[in-house]
Design a protein around this motif. Structure first.
Motif, short mmCIF file in Angstrom:
data_model
loop_
_atom_site.label_atom_id
_atom_site.label_comp_id
_atom_site.label_asym_id
_atom_site.label_seq_id
_atom_site.Cartn_x
_atom_site.Cartn_y
_atom_site.Cartn_z
N ALA A 221 0.83 -1.21 0.00
CA ALA A 221 0.00 0.00 0.00
C ALA A 221 0.86 1.26 0.00
O ALA A 221 0.56 2.25 -0.70
CB ALA A 221 -0.93 -0.01 1.21
N SER A 225 0.61 3.87 -3.13
CA SER A 225 0.26 5.27 -2.95
C SER A 225 1.29 6.17 -3.61
O SER A 225 0.95 7.14 -4.30
CB SER A 225 0.17 5.60 -1.46
OG SER A 225 -0.12 6.96 -1.25
N ILE A 244 -6.04 4.64 -0.13
CA ILE A 244 -5.10 3.52 0.02
C ILE A 244 -4.70 3.33 1.47
O ILE A 244 -4.54 2.20 1.94
CB ILE A 244 -3.86 3.77 -0.86
CG1 ILE A 244 -4.26 3.78 -2.34
CG2 ILE A 244 -2.80 2.69 -0.62
CD1 ILE A 244 -3.14 4.13 -3.30
N MET A 255 -10.95 -0.83 -2.34
CA MET A 255 -9.93 0.17 -2.64
C MET A 255 -9.85 0.43 -4.14
O MET A 255 -9.81 1.58 -4.59
CB MET A 255 -8.57 -0.30 -2.12
CG MET A 255 -7.41 0.63 -2.47
SD MET A 255 -5.78 -0.11 -2.15
CE MET A 255 -5.66 -1.27 -3.54
#
Length: 356
Positions: A221, A225, A244, A255
């Motif tokens: 993650a 991002s 995120i 997501m």
């Protein structure tokens, strides 16, 4: 020594964080290096070398990641050096050699004199590797000897080594889907593509991402991002961070859907702004009235696409506004509306301003 260098490419920081994890680094070797020695490595045999190797002739650069490992069943200790690159560096073989010499020099200087002078003393093997995520083909020499003039004439006598190249954009995406581990998923998303293709690939990887452990998913993650924001304009980057940052592995499809909605909204906004500009500039006669009508049309089209038939009443209210300044203000504020009710409040406020 603390790392004071600014990353020479935005991806460097993400990859350095990723491969600071022994599990991720081990996954890189076992997935993409098809050599026998990788089969004997486990996490216990890997130790991250917390030391910077800064070169005198390349003072702005330093070795990115160095791991020390001891293979099972023997006493050979060797180092894996990973250098991160986003552009082709034709001096890479020479630079890698300097890093290797610095590692050996450090080991030599920190070995007691009596031990290093014994006949059986051996320096450890150093295996250099380059991770390259640039769009162009990697055209630098892979063998050190290839940067030596006339090496063919003295081939048996000159120094040589071949470094491992992880060329992210040259891996077949279907094969990356099949592997579907953390590193393969990141490579699949780091290849050159637009934000729309990034979403499509995320959907294909969703099943594998759900199987990641919590720590692995947080690594993913953080990296996602970083790379996703690099493809998007600044106004929506904070929203992407929020989408995120709040997700768990089992919510990965949620997501992806939220990221897709964000992209669609961004595209709609761009189209509406373009429509306003195009229609307003295309009116030679009745220019003021033409701009008002163009802006009304654009707002109504946006409401229709964003909220469907439920927005019909609001579209009628937009037609009642005749101030171009108010219409422009309403259009900008509507982009931030998440619900039909919020859009209604913005339009009613616009009508009140028109009546003042």
């Amino acid at each position: 020594m603390p790392d004071k260098r600014e990353p020479h490419h935005s991806h460097d920081k993400g990859y350095k964080q990723l491969f600071s994890s022994k599990r991720a680094f081990l996954e890189l070797l076992k997935t993409f290096v098809h050599e026998e020695w990788t089969k004997d490595i486990d996490e216990d045999s890997l130790v991250r070398v917390e030391k910077s190797y800064i070169l005198q002739d390349f003072s702005e650069k330093e070795a990115d990641i160095v791991y020390r490992l001891k293979t099972k069943g023997n006493d050979v200790i060797f180092y894996v050096l990973l250098e991160l690159q986003s552009t082709v560096d034709y001096l890479m073989p020479f630079r890698l050699l300097l890093y290797m010499v610095e590692i050996w020099r450090d080991i030599y200087n920190n070995t007691p004199e009596g031990e290093r002078e014994r006949k059986g003393f051996r320096l450890p093997a150093v295996v250099p590797a380059v991770l390259y995520n640039g769009a162009n083909n990697w055209t630098a020499a892979l063998h050190f000897k290839e940067i030596l003039a006339g090496y063919r004439q003295f081939e048996e006598h000159v120094l040589d080594f071949r470094y491992i190249l992880f060329d992210v954009n040259r891996y077949d995406v279907e094969e990356l889907y099949q592997v579907a581990n953390l590193v393969a998923s990141i490579f699949a998303l780091d290849q050159k593509m637009d934000a729309g293709e990034l979403i499509r690939r995320l959907r294909k990887l969703a099943g594998g991402l759900k199987n990641l452990g919590r720590d692995e998913f947080r690594q993913f993650a953080t990296w996602l991002s970083h790379v996703f924001k690099a493809r998007l304009p600044e106004p929506v980057q904070e929203k992407v961070d929020r989408i995120i940052g709040e997700v768990n592995p089992w919510e990965v499809e949620k997501m992806i859907t939220n990221l897709e909605i964000t992209l669609e909204e961004m595209q709609q906004q761009a189209e509406m702004r373009g429509l306003i500009k195009g229609r307003a500039e295309g009116r030679a006669e009745g220019e003021a009235r033409g701009k008002v009508e163009a802006t009304q049309d654009a707002i109504c089209k946006y409401l229709k696409r964003r909220f469907g038939d439920a927005s019909a009443g609001l579209q009628q209210k937009v037609r009642e506004m005749t101030s171009l300044e108010v219409l422009d203000s309403v259009m900008e504020e509507l982009f931030a509306a998440n619900t039909l009710e919020e859009a209604g409040d913005i339009i009613r406020e616009g009508i009140n301003k028109s009546l003042q």
